[in-house]
Design a protein around this motif. Structure first.
Motif, PDB file in Angstrom:
ATOM      1  N   SER A   9      -0.679   4.544  -4.731  1.00 23.10           N
ATOM      2  CA  SER A   9      -1.817   4.093  -5.549  1.00 23.10           C
ATOM      3  C   SER A   9      -1.877   4.904  -6.826  1.00 23.10           C
ATOM      4  CB  SER A   9      -3.126   4.280  -4.787  1.00 23.10           C
ATOM      5  OG  SER A   9      -4.220   4.035  -5.655  1.00 23.10           O
ATOM      6  N   TYR A  10      -2.247   4.248  -7.931  1.00 24.87           N
ATOM      7  CA  TYR A  10      -2.453   4.960  -9.196  1.00 24.87           C
ATOM      8  C   TYR A  10      -3.740   5.768  -9.177  1.00 24.87           C
ATOM      9  CZ  TYR A  10       1.300   2.785 -11.891  1.00 24.87           C
ATOM     10  OH  TYR A  10       2.523   2.427 -12.370  1.00 24.87           O
ATOM     11  N   ARG A  11      -4.674   5.396  -8.275  1.00 18.39           N
ATOM     12  CA  ARG A  11      -5.977   6.055  -8.312  1.00 18.39           C
ATOM     13  C   ARG A  11      -5.882   7.439  -7.679  1.00 18.39           C
ATOM     14  NH1 ARG A  11     -10.603   1.517  -7.188  1.00 18.39           N
ATOM     15  NH2 ARG A  11     -10.328   2.119  -5.008  1.00 18.39           N
ATOM     16  N   LYS A  12      -5.971   8.455  -8.547  1.00 18.95           N
ATOM     17  CA  LYS A  12      -5.893   9.830  -8.035  1.00 18.95           C
ATOM     18  C   LYS A  12      -7.125  10.117  -7.190  1.00 18.95           C
ATOM     19  CE  LYS A  12      -2.512  11.881 -10.861  1.00 18.95           C
ATOM     20  NZ  LYS A  12      -2.163  12.558 -12.088  1.00 18.95           N
ATOM     21  N   PHE A  13      -6.908  10.749  -6.044  1.00 16.05           N
ATOM     22  CA  PHE A  13      -7.976  11.049  -5.083  1.00 16.05           C
ATOM     23  C   PHE A  13      -8.715   9.782  -4.642  1.00 16.05           C
ATOM     24  CE2 PHE A  13      -7.317  14.616  -7.975  1.00 16.05           C
ATOM     25  CZ  PHE A  13      -6.752  15.502  -7.074  1.00 16.05           C
ATOM     26  N   GLY A  14      -8.008   8.659  -4.688  1.00 19.37           N
ATOM     27  CA  GLY A  14      -8.543   7.409  -4.164  1.00 19.37           C
ATOM     28  C   GLY A  14      -8.382   7.380  -2.651  1.00 19.37           C
ATOM     29  N   VAL A 117       4.805   7.370   9.752  1.00 22.17           N
ATOM     30  CA  VAL A 117       3.576   6.606  10.019  1.00 22.17           C
ATOM     31  C   VAL A 117       3.128   5.940   8.715  1.00 22.17           C
ATOM     32  CG1 VAL A 117       2.757   8.007  11.962  1.00 22.17           C
ATOM     33  CG2 VAL A 117       2.109   8.649   9.627  1.00 22.17           C
ATOM     34  N   ALA A 118       2.324   4.885   8.867  1.00 23.29           N
ATOM     35  CA  ALA A 118       1.881   4.123   7.697  1.00 23.29           C
ATOM     36  C   ALA A 118       0.364   4.018   7.664  1.00 23.29           C
ATOM     37  CB  ALA A 118       2.493   2.727   7.733  1.00 23.29           C
ATOM     38  N   ILE A 119      -0.195   4.177   6.450  1.00 26.69           N
ATOM     39  CA  ILE A 119      -1.638   4.053   6.255  1.00 26.69           C
ATOM     40  C   ILE A 119      -1.887   3.025   5.157  1.00 26.69           C
ATOM     41  CG2 ILE A 119      -3.747   5.251   5.505  1.00 26.69           C
ATOM     42  CD1 ILE A 119      -2.468   7.861   6.535  1.00 26.69           C
ATOM     43  N   GLY A 120      -2.593   1.965   5.515  1.00 28.17           N
ATOM     44  CA  GLY A 120      -2.953   0.960   4.516  1.00 28.17           C
ATOM     45  C   GLY A 120      -4.449   1.013   4.263  1.00 28.17           C
ATOM     46  N   VAL A 121      -4.856   0.793   3.011  1.00 26.69           N
ATOM     47  CA  VAL A 121      -6.281   0.669   2.718  1.00 26.69           C
ATOM     48  C   VAL A 121      -6.518  -0.627   1.953  1.00 26.69           C
ATOM     49  CG1 VAL A 121      -6.811   3.143   2.751  1.00 26.69           C
ATOM     50  CG2 VAL A 121      -6.119   2.091   0.624  1.00 26.69           C
ATOM     51  N   ALA A 122      -7.713  -1.167   2.111  1.00 25.29           N
ATOM     52  CA  ALA A 122      -8.062  -2.421   1.434  1.00 25.29           C
ATOM     53  C   ALA A 122      -9.563  -2.429   1.219  1.00 25.29           C
ATOM     54  CB  ALA A 122      -7.647  -3.608   2.294  1.00 25.29           C
ATOM     55  N   GLY A 123     -10.011  -3.400   0.436  1.00 30.01           N
ATOM     56  CA  GLY A 123     -11.444  -3.476   0.157  1.00 30.01           C
ATOM     57  C   GLY A 123     -12.222  -3.998   1.351  1.00 30.01           C
ATOM     58  N   LEU A 124     -11.705  -5.084   1.936  1.00 33.80           N
ATOM     59  CA  LEU A 124     -12.485  -5.680   3.035  1.00 33.80           C
ATOM     60  C   LEU A 124     -11.592  -6.335   4.089  1.00 33.80           C
ATOM     61  CD1 LEU A 124     -14.309  -8.943   1.858  1.00 33.80           C
ATOM     62  CD2 LEU A 124     -12.384  -7.949   0.668  1.00 33.80           C
ATOM     63  N   MET A 151      -5.183   0.857   9.365  1.00 32.19           N
ATOM     64  CA  MET A 151      -5.725   0.160   8.212  1.00 32.19           C
ATOM     65  C   MET A 151      -7.166   0.622   8.041  1.00 32.19           C
ATOM     66  SD  MET A 151      -4.466  -2.219   6.239  1.00 32.19           S
ATOM     67  CE  MET A 151      -5.396  -2.427   4.738  1.00 32.19           C
ATOM     68  N   ALA A 152      -7.578   0.961   6.808  1.00 33.69           N
ATOM     69  CA  ALA A 152      -8.973   1.318   6.535  1.00 33.69           C
ATOM     70  C   ALA A 152      -9.498   0.400   5.432  1.00 33.69           C
ATOM     71  CB  ALA A 152      -9.069   2.781   6.093  1.00 33.69           C
ATOM     72  N   PHE A 153     -10.804   0.202   5.406  1.00 34.23           N
ATOM     73  CA  PHE A 153     -11.390  -0.741   4.447  1.00 34.23           C
ATOM     74  C   PHE A 153     -12.522  -0.079   3.669  1.00 34.23           C
ATOM     75  CE2 PHE A 153      -9.528  -3.075   7.931  1.00 34.23           C
ATOM     76  CZ  PHE A 153      -8.742  -4.007   7.266  1.00 34.23           C
ATOM     77  N   GLY A 158     -12.133   6.852  -2.971  1.00 34.06           N
ATOM     78  CA  GLY A 158     -12.635   7.940  -2.129  1.00 34.06           C
ATOM     79  C   GLY A 158     -13.779   7.515  -1.224  1.00 34.06           C
ATOM     80  N   GLU A 159     -14.235   6.286  -1.355  1.00 39.02           N
ATOM     81  CA  GLU A 159     -15.364   5.792  -0.546  1.00 39.02           C
ATOM     82  C   GLU A 159     -15.049   5.835   0.948  1.00 39.02           C
ATOM     83  OE1 GLU A 159     -16.843   2.038  -2.031  1.00 39.02           O
ATOM     84  OE2 GLU A 159     -18.071   1.710  -0.241  1.00 39.02           O
ATOM     85  N   VAL A 160     -13.767   5.783   1.257  1.00 43.74           N
ATOM     86  CA  VAL A 160     -13.360   5.789   2.670  1.00 43.74           C
ATOM     87  C   VAL A 160     -13.808   7.072   3.385  1.00 43.74           C
ATOM     88  CG1 VAL A 160     -11.041   6.839   2.431  1.00 43.74           C
ATOM     89  CG2 VAL A 160     -11.428   5.060   4.156  1.00 43.74           C
ATOM     90  N   LEU A 161     -14.105   8.117   2.591  1.00 44.56           N
ATOM     91  CA  LEU A 161     -14.545   9.377   3.210  1.00 44.56           C
ATOM     92  C   LEU A 161     -15.882   9.223   3.925  1.00 44.56           C
ATOM     93  CD1 LEU A 161     -13.382  11.848   0.438  1.00 44.56           C
ATOM     94  CD2 LEU A 161     -12.425  11.550   2.735  1.00 44.56           C
ATOM     95  N   LEU A 162     -16.624   8.153   3.584  1.00 43.41           N
ATOM     96  CA  LEU A 162     -17.889   7.897   4.283  1.00 43.41           C
ATOM     97  C   LEU A 162     -17.673   7.176   5.605  1.00 43.41           C
ATOM     98  CD1 LEU A 162     -20.019   6.728   1.206  1.00 43.41           C
ATOM     99  CD2 LEU A 162     -19.725   9.032   2.131  1.00 43.41           C
ATOM    100  N   ASP A 163     -16.435   6.747   5.835  1.00 40.99           N
ATOM    101  CA  ASP A 163     -16.084   6.033   7.064  1.00 40.99           C
ATOM    102  C   ASP A 163     -15.377   7.035   7.990  1.00 40.99           C
ATOM    103  OD1 ASP A 163     -14.919   4.512   9.046  1.00 40.99           O
ATOM    104  OD2 ASP A 163     -13.664   3.332   7.695  1.00 40.99           O
TER     105      ASP A 163
END
Ligand SMILES: Cc1cc2nc3c(=O)[nH]c(=O)nc-3n(C[C@H](O)[C@H](O)[C@H](O)COP(=O)(O)O)c2cc1C
Length: 283
Positions: A9-14, A117-124, A151-153, A158-163
């Motif tokens: 991802s281009y988003r640093k600390f995303g 291992v693989a980690i995917g993230v997505a909006g929803l 997979m995390a959504f 960085g919003e995933v830190l609330l999950d």
């Protein structure tokens, strides 16, 4: 032992970066960690020249960071691959890297069997069907033993830190990677009606069978309740598309043969091409 974290991802600390780092933190209990932002690399598109296969003594003709990337992977004993979801699938940088994998021809053993291992993230949820399957087949195509994925959504950086569940899952995945690298037994889990090799939840239905188009494995559709469930052929799972034997067979029985075949057919093909060479729409 060394673990390499790859962030696509281009988003640093995303979200991708923080989850890859969370997994890395768990793996750091027994391994040295290195992190590579794939978006810092200059990777060009494969030109399809096939020199890496037909003239393996000459290196890939493209002058970019591909060799540096392969060297980083070669030096690591384990891999954490993380990526966001862009329009249902991981971003293009991973396809650019994967399209160059024929460069491994002749040095496939550099990666074969290393754990990842693989980690995917997505909006929803519901908007990322290809993310985990793609990440897993990326790893498998490079020869890795893909021991787990998640997979995390979360949409914001960085919003995933609330999950907390996803953060914990990333940590467990890092611990699982370390355990696998240390030779401890790890369970490769796949949910019901999920490809046990890549994690895809979409199948081609042929008669009473469901087949994973990515891994070339399948099973019978067996009535269960109001619907069906897939009972995968255990034998077939041993011979999926990405095993060392099948990949080798694909190289030797197919890719290498296309060269000889093409040279025989070339005069005929060139004669037929003449019509299109005359059509200079690109002038
Ligand atoms: C161009 C673009 C396309 C996206 N497409 C999807 C999508 O198809 N499905 C989805 O669930 N999220 C989509 N997202 C949201 C991201 O996957 C999500 O924000 C993710 O957490 C980003 O991870 P990062 O913070 O590591 O960059 C998209 C985001 C961008 C910028």
């Amino acid at each position: 032992m060394k673990v390499l974290g790859l962030v696509a991802s281009y988003r640093k600390f995303g979200n991708t970066e923080v989850l890859v780092k969370e997994a890395a933190l768990a793996a750091s209990a027994g391994a040295e960690i290195d992190l590579l932002r794939l978006t810092d690399l200059k990777i060009e598109s494969c030109k399809g020249c096939m020199a890496c296969v037909f003239k393996p003594e000459s290196k890939c003709l493209i002058d970019d960071d591909m060799e540096e990337f392969l060297e980083k992977m070669r030096l690591a004993d384990g891999l954490i691959l993380g990526a966001p979801t862009y329009v249902l699938a991981p971003p293009g940088i991973l396809k650019l890297l994967l399209d160059r994998f024929l460069m491994l021809y002749g040095r496939y053993d550099d990666f074969r069997g290393k754990k990842a291992v693989a980690i995917g993230v997505a909006g929803l949820p519901g908007w990322a069907p290809f993310t985990v399957p793609f990440l897993n087949y990326f790893l498998l195509a490079f020869g890795y033993d893909a021991v787990g994925s998640m997979m995390a959504f979360s949409p914001g950086p960085g919003e995933v830190l609330l999950d907390e569940r996803s953060v914990l899952e990333a940590s467990s995945l890092g611990a699982k990677l370390l355990a696998a690298m240390q030779g401890r037994p790890v369970e490769k889990k796949a949910g019901p009606n999920t490809c046990p090799v890549c994690g895809a939840e979409f199948f081609a239905i042929r008669s009473n069978r469901a087949e994973c188009p990515i891994c070339n494995v399948g099973g019978r559709l067996v009535p269960e309740g109001d619907g069906f469930s897939i009972v995968f052929d255990p034998q077939g799972l041993q011979h999926h598309r990405w095993t060392a034997e099948e990949m080798k067979r694909h190289f030797t029985d197919w890719i290498l043969q296309t060269g000889k075949r093409y040279m025989e057919l070339r005069p005929e093909i060139e004669a037929r091409k003449a019509k299109y060479r005359r059509l200079r729409y690109d002038q």
